[in-house]
Design an enzyme around this catalytic site. Structure first.
Site, PDB file in Angstrom:
ATOM      1  N   ARG A  65      -1.569   3.028  -6.818  1.00 24.07           N
ATOM      2  CA  ARG A  65      -2.585   2.025  -6.439  1.00 24.07           C
ATOM      3  C   ARG A  65      -3.898   2.271  -7.194  1.00 24.07           C
ATOM      4  O   ARG A  65      -4.983   2.155  -6.634  1.00 24.07           O
ATOM      5  CB  ARG A  65      -2.868   2.013  -4.931  1.00 24.07           C
TER       6      ARG A  65
ATOM      7  N   SER B 209      -1.481  -4.025   3.307  1.00 21.64           N
ATOM      8  CA  SER B 209      -1.740  -2.672   3.809  1.00 21.64           C
ATOM      9  C   SER B 209      -3.237  -2.425   3.823  1.00 21.64           C
ATOM     10  O   SER B 209      -3.895  -2.603   2.795  1.00 21.64           O
ATOM     11  CB  SER B 209      -1.088  -1.630   2.895  1.00 21.64           C
TER      12      SER B 209
ATOM     13  N   GLU C 209      -7.393   0.374   1.307  1.00 22.41           N
ATOM     14  CA  GLU C 209      -6.841  -0.150   0.047  1.00 22.41           C
ATOM     15  C   GLU C 209      -7.657  -1.342  -0.450  1.00 22.41           C
ATOM     16  O   GLU C 209      -7.921  -1.442  -1.646  1.00 22.41           O
ATOM     17  CB  GLU C 209      -5.375  -0.538   0.247  1.00 22.41           C
TER      18      GLU C 209
END
Ligand SMILES: Cc1cc2nc3c(=O)[nH]c(=O)nc-3n(C[C@H](O)[C@H](O)[C@H](O)COP(=O)(O)OP(=O)(O)OC[C@H]3O[C@@H](n4cnc5c(N)ncnc54)[C@H](O)[C@@H]3O)c2cc1C
Length: 382
Positions: free
Chosen positions: A181, A271, A374
């Site tokens: 990520r 998420s 995130e």
């Protein structure tokens, strides 16, 4: 003189982030420019060179680049600067080798439409990334991934505008230094202010004669859904492309991870927390049933372990639907998956943050692990 001489024109209502983000929260923007082509985007970018670090760190850059708004949480007070929404689309394909095709995709093209386009044409490589919301240009920013695939596995390069050097450059996959990520694009974005703005992305996909099969399925749950043995050798873990896409969409829908206007479990940023990566010594303190995956080593050579944020949240006492009582039912964890913080219909940004903070604090108290968000937070913090 009558009002006919001076017709009263109501000022245009400012655009609200709540109407342009998947979590459907966030206040107004100062100015909102929708770039329908790259030329218009470049005009705006040239007028907004990268400000000094101190300005960016204070969150005072006046430019915010927007794709599909699916990884963005903007304060209820909004953002006073200019939003540049990249809305230009288009895909072109070029065979480069007997079994390889490169596709170039404009930044504003809907990502799932890109995946569908490749699957329909028998091009292998993106199928496991079906159903992820947002625009193609944002995919390298956090190295979008799901079900054992990441864009870094197929991305060749991206054409970007560098706001520091004020020039167009091509960044290769290697230069983007992808991680979990993460990428150089994300690491050079400070408080939502990006150095590099992606204008198009290029992927190298496989095209073989005969029935088009997927890349080896690397995710056990997906393999089992497809009737494949997750332990079988790579070449026996392939399935027809469309079948893989359908299975991924079905699994994602069951977790509220495919956008559905009727389903509040999907009014989220996906998420909310990344899976924490911690030294093996810290992971050893966790209960033995905590999922743990090898994640390389740190600079001192100590092994690193990736944990499951969803598992930690759940076992810290924050089950599905957690947090509704904290905000009069306006927000809660998804009722399908503990990793998504969801808007139940009339939430504000602060409601989502209240639920997220409570989950983060419980995980810290229970396991001593700190979860990190995130999505990109603008004008607000966790
Ligand atoms: C239901 C749901 C499921 C999701 N599932 C997944 C998943 O499985 N895997 C995953 O990785 N993510 C997932 N996400 C998160 C999100 O969809 C991805 O991160 C997506 O790539 C964000 O794209 P976007 O266009 O919406 O970006 P935006 O939300 O518009 O922007 C996000 C950030 O990227 C920057 N940005 C956007 N476009 C550009 C550009 N062209 N150049 C430079 N910077 C840019 C923005 O400034 C901002 O900082 C999910 C989100 C939702 C709502």
């Amino acid at each position: 003189m009558t009002t006919a001489d001076f017709p009263i024109v109501a000022p245009a209502a400012p655009r609200l982030f709540s109407q342009h983000t998947t979590a459907r929260v966030g206040g107004p923007a100062g100015d909102w420019i929708v770039a329908e082509n790259e030329h218009d985007a470049l005009d705006v970018l040239q007028a907004h060179p990268l400000p000094a670090d101190s300005v960016r760190e204070a969150g005072e850059d006046t430019l915010l680049v927007l794709g599909g708004g699916s990884n963005l949480l903007v304060a209820d007070a909004g953002f006073g600067g200019t939003v540049l929404q990249l809305a230009f689309s288009g895909i072109s394909a070029e065979p480069v080798e007997t079994e390889a095709v490169e596709i170039t995709v404009a930044a504003g093209h809907d990502w799932d439409a890109v995946v569908a386009w490749t699957v329909e044409r028998g091009l292998t490589g993106l199928e496991a990334l079906s159903g992820i919301p947002g625009a193609a240009g944002a995919t390298p920013v956090q190295n979008v991934g799901a079900y054992g695939a990441e864009v870094s596995q197929t991305l060749v390069d991206a054409r970007v505008w560098d706001r520091a050097e004020e020039e167009l450059v091509v960044l290769s996959a290697e230069q983007m230094q992808f991680g979990y990520r993460d990428s150089v694009l994300k690491r050079t974005t400070v408080a939502g202010s990006p150095r590099y703005v992606v204008l198009s992305v290029r992927f190298r996909l496989t095209h073989r004669a005969g029935e088009a099969l997927s890349a080896p399925v690397r995710y056990a749950e997906l393999a089992r859904t497809l009737g494949l043995d997750p332990e079988a050798p790579e070449d026996q873990r392939r399935a027809p492309l469309q079948k893989v896409r359908n299975a991924v969409l079905q699994l994602r829908a069951g977790k509220g991870m495919v956008l559905d206007e009727q389903d509040h479990d999907t009014w989220s940023t996906g998420s909310f927390f990344t899976n924490p990566i911690v030294p093996a010594s810290a992971a050893a303190q966790l209960p033995p049933q905590a999922p743990q995956f090898p994640a390389g080593t740190d600079d001192d050579g100590e092994p690193l372990v990736k944990l499951s944020a969803a598992w930690l949240i759940d076992r810290a006492g924050c089950g599905r639907g957690f947090g509704a009582d904290l905000v009069d039912g306006r927000a809660s964890l998804s009722t399908k998956h503990t990793l998504a913080v969801t808007n139940r219909g009339d939430a504000r940004t602060e409601d989502l943050l209240t639920v997220a903070r409570a989950a983060r604090d419980r995980v810290r108290q229970t396991f001593g692990i700190t979860l990190h968000p995130e999505p990109v937070l603008i004008g607000c913090s966790l």
